[in-house]
Design an enzyme around this catalytic site. Structure first.
Site, mmCIF file in Angstrom:
data_model
loop_
_atom_site.group_PDB
_atom_site.id
_atom_site.type_symbol
_atom_site.label_atom_id
_atom_site.label_comp_id
_atom_site.label_asym_id
_atom_site.label_seq_id
_atom_site.Cartn_x
_atom_site.Cartn_y
_atom_site.Cartn_z
ATOM 1 N N VAL A 194 -35.711 -24.112 23.152
ATOM 2 C CA VAL A 194 -36.917 -23.351 22.770
ATOM 3 C C VAL A 194 -37.982 -24.243 22.132
ATOM 4 O O VAL A 194 -39.109 -23.807 21.930
ATOM 5 C CB VAL A 194 -36.624 -22.171 21.808
ATOM 6 N N LYS A 195 -37.661 -25.494 21.830
ATOM 7 C CA LYS A 195 -38.626 -26.373 21.145
ATOM 8 C C LYS A 195 -39.589 -27.009 22.170
ATOM 9 O O LYS A 195 -39.525 -26.704 23.345
ATOM 10 C CB LYS A 195 -37.870 -27.425 20.343
ATOM 11 N N HIS A 196 -40.446 -27.931 21.707
ATOM 12 C CA HIS A 196 -41.536 -28.394 22.584
ATOM 13 C C HIS A 196 -41.061 -29.141 23.811
ATOM 14 O O HIS A 196 -41.624 -28.994 24.887
ATOM 15 C CB HIS A 196 -42.520 -29.254 21.781
#
Ligand SMILES: *Cc1c(COP(=O)(O)O)cnc(C)c1O
Length: 396
Positions: A194-196
């Site tokens: 879910v992170k960049h």
């Protein structure tokens, strides 16, 4: 007016839209396959290449790839010398890992309250929580909005404290015209899907300090070194030493290959996140039941998540009803975060509700909306339509 899906009406979306997810394309997959076919699938050249790429991007001297963001926080606390008897100040408005890493080192997490406008840790409350035992501060760039790191560094310098930024939300965020990552002693990253950018599981610590860099590398691999400059003696070419109690916190080259390829897309990902956040802001800014995220003027958020605050006094129902109604519309909402010390484990350690009133107030009112680069403008418009529908229905 349209009936809510939760009341038997038609949902805005036919299919469920998650709040966050990765974007992996054929180029990424090719890179991983290349590494799988190569000589090194762990502790090989891709790790160094990935580290150098992230360090260059963030303008930081050193980077150490670690198995995940939580292990990166643990490693940073170790490098900072956090030990039993120490206290470390952090925010309750974060994922539990930001505080757990302090407990891993036998030290005590001390929670400083947030600023009600930025939702980030309040430097004034940090000052109030400092004691003779305080060793470090772990501010979190919550949602991707940079903390006021100049203020926090000033306090740290005054009291001789180490600053570890939890940058899990903040890869690509900017503070006073610079990328975050090099403004304090260390900053950690996470590469969870879910992170960049993602490596499946993965993390990193950034630092400008050679000393922290050496400690981080040792900690990642059992506290063992073969570096001749670090050995206390040398018994021969086979010789290595375990100098600290470290862990196996290594990342594989398979993951690093994915990370390198993902880094090539980071600017595109950021651009899309910023565009979508702007669409949300434009749609919600004049709705009096809602408070949109505030931005400090000299920061540029990396928009890991988009957090809406409800003005409960203007609604007939609580956050729970609004949340459940949005879910029924097939919008993958979420809440970031439950204050860390609310969790039963922390309650058993003796933390009491009432500790950080601003964080507790915020927790009752927030909803995270879907935001990830692979969304389309149509998806964003679905979310906007669903929010407007639900708020219209429940407003006083
Ligand atoms: C995701 C996250 C972490 C932990 O990262 P993992 O890679 O999942 O271990 C730590 N802190 C914050 C604020 C996070 O959002």
């Amino acid at each position: 007016m349209d009936r809510l899906a939760i009341k038997g009406g038609k949902p805005v979306r036919k299919t469920y839209l998650p709040y966050g997810r990765q974007w992996i394309d054929d180029e990424d997959i090719e890179e991983v396959i290349e590494t799988l076919k190569s000589d090194y699938i762990t502790t090989g050249p891709k790790i160094k290449e990935f580290e150098e790429k992230v360090a260059a991007y963030t303008g930081t001297k050193y980077a150490v790839a670690i198995s995940n963001g939580t292990a990166a926080l643990h490693a940073a606390c170790f490098a900072a010398g956090v030990r039993p008897g120490d206290e470390v100040i952090t925010t309750p408005m974060t994922f539990a890992a930001s505080a757990n890493c302090i407990l891993y080192c036998g030290a005590k997490p001390v929670f400083a309250d947030i600023d009600p406008q930025t939702y980030n840790i309040n430097p004034e409350d940090i000052k109030r929580k400092i004691t003779s035992k305080t060793k470090a501060i772990i501010p979190v760039h919550y949602t991707g909005q940079p903390v006021d790191i100049d203020e926090i560094n000033k306090i740290a310098k005054q009291y001789g404290l180490i600053v570890i930024e939890d940058g899990a939300h903040a890869l690509g965020a900017e503070y006073k015209g610079e990328k975050v990552g090099s403004q304090s002693d260390m900053m950690t990253l996470s590469f969870h899907p879910v992170k960049h950018i993602t490596t499946g599981e993965g993390g990193m610590v950034l630092t400008n300090s050679k000393d922290f860099y050496e400690k981080l590398k040792l900690f990642r691999t059992h506290g063992i070194t073969r570096d001749e400059n670090l050995l206390t003696k040398n018994e021969g070419p086979w010789y290595y030493e375990q100098q600290y109690l470290g862990y196996n916190y290594r990342m594989t080259d398979i993951q690093a290959a994915l990370g390198i390829s993902q880094m090539n897309k980071l600017n595109k990902f950021l651009e899309l996140r910023r565009k979508y956040a702007q669409m949300y802001n434009d749609a919600f800014k004049d709705i009096e039941e809602l408070i949109i995220p505030y931005q400090l003027p000299y920061t540029n958020s990396s928009w890991h998540i988009y957090v809406l605050q409800l003005r409960l006094e203007k609604l007939k129902v609580g956050r729970r009803e609004v949340y459940e109604a949005l879910l029924k519309e097939n919008i993958g909402v979420n809440v970031h975060y439950i204050p860390v010390y609310y969790h039963p484990y922390y309650q058993r350690l003796g933390y009491k509700k009432g500790l950080c009133p601003n964080a507790e107030h915020l927790y009752e009112r927030i909803i995270t909306l879907p935001l990830f680069p692979k969304m389309t403008e149509e998806d964003i418009n679905d979310v906007i339509e669903a929010v407007k529908k639900v708020i219209n229905y429940y407003k006083k």
